[in-house]
Motif scaffolding. Structure first.
Motif, PDB file in Angstrom:
ATOM      1  N   ARG A  87       0.859  -1.378  -0.243  1.00  0.00           N
ATOM      2  CA  ARG A  87       0.031   0.403   0.087  1.00  0.00           C
ATOM      3  C   ARG A  87       0.960   1.142  -0.041  1.00  0.00           C
ATOM      4  NH1 ARG A  87      -4.533   1.769   4.687  1.00  0.00           N
ATOM      5  NH2 ARG A  87      -4.555   3.924   4.101  1.00  0.00           N
ATOM      6  N   ALA A  88       0.726   1.631  -1.052  1.00  0.00           N
ATOM      7  CA  ALA A  88       1.027   2.907  -0.611  1.00  0.00           C
ATOM      8  C   ALA A  88       0.206   4.531  -0.822  1.00  0.00           C
ATOM      9  CB  ALA A  88       2.337   3.637  -2.693  1.00  0.00           C
ATOM     10  N   ALA A  89       1.322   5.738  -0.900  1.00  0.00           N
ATOM     11  CA  ALA A  89       0.372   7.005  -0.497  1.00  0.00           C
ATOM     12  C   ALA A  89       1.765   8.243  -1.051  1.00  0.00           C
ATOM     13  CB  ALA A  89      -0.294   7.530   1.335  1.00  0.00           C
ATOM     14  N   GLY A  90       0.893   9.275  -1.072  1.00  0.00           N
ATOM     15  CA  GLY A  90       1.279  10.629  -1.989  1.00  0.00           C
ATOM     16  C   GLY A  90       1.651  11.313  -0.821  1.00  0.00           C
ATOM     17  N   THR A  91       2.008  10.954   0.531  1.00  0.00           N
ATOM     18  CA  THR A  91       1.933  11.915   1.725  1.00  0.00           C
ATOM     19  C   THR A  91       3.414  11.480   2.243  1.00  0.00           C
ATOM     20  OG1 THR A  91       1.020  10.850   2.461  1.00  0.00           O
ATOM     21  CG2 THR A  91      -0.084  12.642   1.646  1.00  0.00           C
ATOM     22  N   GLY A  92       4.118  12.216   3.071  1.00  0.00           N
ATOM     23  CA  GLY A  92       5.519  12.004   3.633  1.00  0.00           C
ATOM     24  C   GLY A  92       5.922  12.578   4.839  1.00  0.00           C
ATOM     25  N   GLY A  93       7.084  12.956   4.999  1.00  0.00           N
ATOM     26  CA  GLY A  93       7.946  13.380   6.445  1.00  0.00           C
ATOM     27  C   GLY A  93       7.268  13.627   7.586  1.00  0.00           C
ATOM     28  N   GLY A  94       6.767  12.484   7.768  1.00  0.00           N
ATOM     29  CA  GLY A  94       6.498  12.337   9.122  1.00  0.00           C
ATOM     30  C   GLY A  94       4.950  10.961   9.114  1.00  0.00           C
ATOM     31  N   GLY A  95       5.200  10.820  10.774  1.00  0.00           N
ATOM     32  CA  GLY A  95       3.982   9.378  10.743  1.00  0.00           C
ATOM     33  C   GLY A  95       3.807   8.337  10.007  1.00  0.00           C
ATOM     34  N   LEU A  96       5.173   8.018   9.947  1.00  0.00           N
ATOM     35  CA  LEU A  96       5.177   6.254   8.853  1.00  0.00           C
ATOM     36  C   LEU A  96       4.422   5.039  10.286  1.00  0.00           C
ATOM     37  CD1 LEU A  96       5.606   4.490   6.524  1.00  0.00           C
ATOM     38  CD2 LEU A  96       8.139   4.138   7.706  1.00  0.00           C
ATOM     39  N   GLU A  97       4.806   5.608  11.365  1.00  0.00           N
ATOM     40  CA  GLU A  97       4.249   4.434  12.079  1.00  0.00           C
ATOM     41  C   GLU A  97       2.701   3.923  12.621  1.00  0.00           C
ATOM     42  OE1 GLU A  97       5.793   2.542  16.063  1.00  0.00           O
ATOM     43  OE2 GLU A  97       7.980   2.354  15.097  1.00  0.00           O
ATOM     44  N   ARG A  98       2.281   5.342  11.929  1.00  0.00           N
ATOM     45  CA  ARG A  98       0.830   5.727  12.542  1.00  0.00           C
ATOM     46  C   ARG A  98      -0.073   5.322  11.569  1.00  0.00           C
ATOM     47  NH1 ARG A  98       2.739  10.573  14.830  1.00  0.00           N
ATOM     48  NH2 ARG A  98       2.709  11.268  12.993  1.00  0.00           N
ATOM     49  N   TRP A  99       0.635   5.600  10.996  1.00  0.00           N
ATOM     50  CA  TRP A  99      -0.127   5.220   9.632  1.00  0.00           C
ATOM     51  C   TRP A  99       0.195   3.568   9.207  1.00  0.00           C
ATOM     52  CZ3 TRP A  99       2.289   3.785   3.937  1.00  0.00           C
ATOM     53  CH2 TRP A  99       1.283   3.698   2.893  1.00  0.00           C
ATOM     54  N   MET A 100       0.780   2.737   9.317  1.00  0.00           N
ATOM     55  CA  MET A 100       0.874   1.297   8.946  1.00  0.00           C
ATOM     56  C   MET A 100      -0.300   1.234   9.788  1.00  0.00           C
ATOM     57  SD  MET A 100       4.802   0.702   9.148  1.00  0.00           S
ATOM     58  CE  MET A 100       4.920  -0.939   8.906  1.00  0.00           C
ATOM     59  N   THR A 101      -0.106   1.451  11.675  1.00  0.00           N
ATOM     60  CA  THR A 101      -0.950   0.652  12.325  1.00  0.00           C
ATOM     61  C   THR A 101      -2.388   1.079  12.125  1.00  0.00           C
ATOM     62  OG1 THR A 101       0.105   1.444  14.040  1.00  0.00           O
ATOM     63  CG2 THR A 101      -2.162   1.352  14.288  1.00  0.00           C
ATOM     64  N   GLY A 102      -2.652   2.070  11.131  1.00  0.00           N
ATOM     65  CA  GLY A 102      -4.088   1.823  10.137  1.00  0.00           C
ATOM     66  C   GLY A 102      -3.932   1.126   9.367  1.00  0.00           C
ATOM     67  N   ALA A 103      -3.008   0.524   8.724  1.00  0.00           N
ATOM     68  CA  ALA A 103      -3.489  -0.670   7.816  1.00  0.00           C
ATOM     69  C   ALA A 103      -3.187  -1.845   8.349  1.00  0.00           C
ATOM     70  CB  ALA A 103      -1.818  -0.149   6.913  1.00  0.00           C
ATOM     71  N   MET A 104      -2.622  -1.943   9.298  1.00  0.00           N
ATOM     72  CA  MET A 104      -2.787  -2.880   9.706  1.00  0.00           C
ATOM     73  C   MET A 104      -3.907  -3.411  10.917  1.00  0.00           C
ATOM     74  SD  MET A 104       0.685  -3.169  12.512  1.00  0.00           S
ATOM     75  CE  MET A 104       0.580  -4.795  13.170  1.00  0.00           C
ATOM     76  N   MET A 105      -4.614  -2.637  10.867  1.00  0.00           N
ATOM     77  CA  MET A 105      -6.325  -2.916  11.399  1.00  0.00           C
ATOM     78  C   MET A 105      -7.205  -2.752  10.567  1.00  0.00           C
ATOM     79  SD  MET A 105      -6.179  -0.194  14.073  1.00  0.00           S
ATOM     80  CE  MET A 105      -8.001  -0.093  15.059  1.00  0.00           C
ATOM     81  N   GLU A 106      -7.264  -2.195   9.541  1.00  0.00           N
ATOM     82  CA  GLU A 106      -7.721  -2.982   7.681  1.00  0.00           C
ATOM     83  C   GLU A 106      -7.911  -3.843   7.777  1.00  0.00           C
ATOM     84  OE1 GLU A 106      -7.270  -0.464   3.572  1.00  0.00           O
ATOM     85  OE2 GLU A 106      -6.879   0.732   4.336  1.00  0.00           O
ATOM     86  N   TYR A 107      -5.945  -4.284   7.226  1.00  0.00           N
ATOM     87  CA  TYR A 107      -6.314  -5.440   6.783  1.00  0.00           C
ATOM     88  C   TYR A 107      -6.292  -6.744   7.976  1.00  0.00           C
ATOM     89  CZ  TYR A 107      -5.147  -3.452   2.380  1.00  0.00           C
ATOM     90  OH  TYR A 107      -5.013  -2.763   1.667  1.00  0.00           O
ATOM     91  N   GLY A 108      -7.233  -6.631   8.750  1.00  0.00           N
ATOM     92  CA  GLY A 108      -7.352  -7.677   9.973  1.00  0.00           C
ATOM     93  C   GLY A 108      -5.984  -8.260  10.814  1.00  0.00           C
ATOM     94  N   ARG A 109      -6.000  -7.375  11.166  1.00  0.00           N
ATOM     95  CA  ARG A 109      -4.153  -7.368  12.179  1.00  0.00           C
ATOM     96  C   ARG A 109      -4.465  -6.553  12.888  1.00  0.00           C
ATOM     97  NH1 ARG A 109      -1.245 -11.446  11.379  1.00  0.00           N
ATOM     98  NH2 ARG A 109      -0.669 -12.240   9.411  1.00  0.00           N
ATOM     99  N   LEU A 110      -5.758  -6.388  13.848  1.00  0.00           N
ATOM    100  CA  LEU A 110      -6.358  -5.470  15.336  1.00  0.00           C
ATOM    101  C   LEU A 110      -5.061  -6.155  15.578  1.00  0.00           C
ATOM    102  CD1 LEU A 110      -7.164  -3.562  16.636  1.00  0.00           C
ATOM    103  CD2 LEU A 110      -9.050  -4.356  16.821  1.00  0.00           C
ATOM    104  N   GLY A 111      -5.577  -7.512  16.426  1.00  0.00           N
ATOM    105  CA  GLY A 111      -4.992  -8.175  18.056  1.00  0.00           C
ATOM    106  C   GLY A 111      -3.495  -8.483  17.196  1.00  0.00           C
ATOM    107  N   ARG A 112      -2.938  -8.138  16.072  1.00  0.00           N
ATOM    108  CA  ARG A 112      -1.098  -8.449  16.728  1.00  0.00           C
ATOM    109  C   ARG A 112      -0.894  -7.016  16.658  1.00  0.00           C
ATOM    110  NH1 ARG A 112       1.355 -12.033  13.432  1.00  0.00           N
ATOM    111  NH2 ARG A 112       3.154 -11.092  14.041  1.00  0.00           N
ATOM    112  N   CYS A 113      -1.798  -5.397  15.934  1.00  0.00           N
ATOM    113  CA  CYS A 113      -1.575  -3.807  16.340  1.00  0.00           C
ATOM    114  C   CYS A 113      -1.318  -3.926  17.965  1.00  0.00           C
ATOM    115  CB  CYS A 113      -2.388  -3.523  15.865  1.00  0.00           C
ATOM    116  SG  CYS A 113      -2.064  -1.717  15.492  1.00  0.00           S
ATOM    117  N   VAL A 114      -2.611  -4.901  18.776  1.00  0.00           N
ATOM    118  CA  VAL A 114      -2.652  -4.186  19.672  1.00  0.00           C
ATOM    119  C   VAL A 114      -1.816  -5.313  21.430  1.00  0.00           C
ATOM    120  CG1 VAL A 114      -3.854  -5.123  22.363  1.00  0.00           C
ATOM    121  CG2 VAL A 114      -5.044  -4.210  20.438  1.00  0.00           C
TER     122      VAL A 114
END
Length: 253
Positions: A39-66
């Motif tokens: 998954r790619a996005a055209g924004t950067g410059g900070g917040g990568l971990e928060r964005w990854m956390t959202g992607a994990m939750m979107e693809y069914g990895r809520l338990g692993r994220c917690v």
């Protein structure tokens, strides 16, 4: 230095890896079924971990994220709240630091996946810094340790918090614990914001003290990374190429 560490950062989670440039970010995640999703996005410059956390939750990895976040919280906070108020500072500091290192080592044994992704992130960034053609073979020959990783600074922020907790002593255990957490959080905030000035990202700009600080941090980093498999390196390269492609598009505009 071929590559500027301000231009590209990485992050790892229990099921994937991400990279971020000035104007783009991308993540490669392994779904519960084993499929790799980039998954790619055209924004950067900070917040990568928060964005990854959202992607994990979107693809069914809520338990692993917690579990991932809970693991980090326990490693950081448990040494601070040990009821050691009756001991002298040196004994408290030694015991708390030992608890921090033991918990970090146990987490590596119990949850090795994130450490392998972390190692893949470092190997790809090291290959990029060395100006090598990005391939699985080239990345495999690179070290899994990275001197610009946040774990280097993280070791010192945790050590400072442990030192503060070892100095605090009141008649009330609960007050000791709360004060230790608050003091450690304040020190973390200050140290993280001063780190780039105290320890330059560019190796050639570091003095003796900053080099030694990095050396100790890299020793701790061994508990935070593991040698990745070829499949994890391949996913990491997919994420890196997605970021590079978006960065190239941005420059052409």
């Amino acid at each position: 230095m071929i590559y500027d560490t301000w231009d590209m950062f990485g992050a790892a989670c229990p099921c994937g890896i991400g990279f971020e440039g000035r104007h783009a970010r991308a993540v490669a995640l392994r779904t519960p079924g084993g499929k790799c999703i980039v998954r790619a996005a055209g924004t950067g410059g900070g917040g990568l971990e928060r964005w990854m956390t959202g992607a994990m939750m979107e693809y069914g990895r809520l338990g692993r994220c917690v579990a991932w976040r809970l693991e980090e919280l326990i490693i950081r906070l448990a040494p601070l709240i040990l009821p050691l108020g009756g001991l002298p500072f040196a004994a408290q500091f030694g015991l708390r630091l030992a608890a921090f290192l033991v918990l970090s080592a146990l987490a590596k044994l119990i949850f090795p996946e994130c450490r392998r992704w972390h190692g893949a992130e470092h190997q790809v960034l090291n290959a990029l810094r060395d100006g090598r053609v990005l391939s699985v073979g080239a990345a495999m020959s690179e070290p899994v340790l990275l001197d610009t990783c946040g774990t280097v600074c993280g070791f010192w922020t945790n050590a400072a918090g442990i030192a503060a907790a070892s100095l605090i002593h009141t008649p009330w255990v609960a007050v000791d614990m709360l004060a230790a957490i608050l003091a450690a959080s304040a020190l973390q905030f200050v140290i993280e914001r001063c780190w780039d000035k105290l320890v330059p990202l560019r190796r050639e700009s570091r003095g003796l003290i900053s080099r030694e600080a990095v050396r100790v941090g890299l020793w701790y980093q061994r508990l935070c990374v593991a040698t990745p498999r070829q499949s994890e390196l391949a996913d990491a390269l997919e994420a890196m190429r997605a970021v590079q492609e978006r960065e190239r598009r941005r420059r052409r505009k």
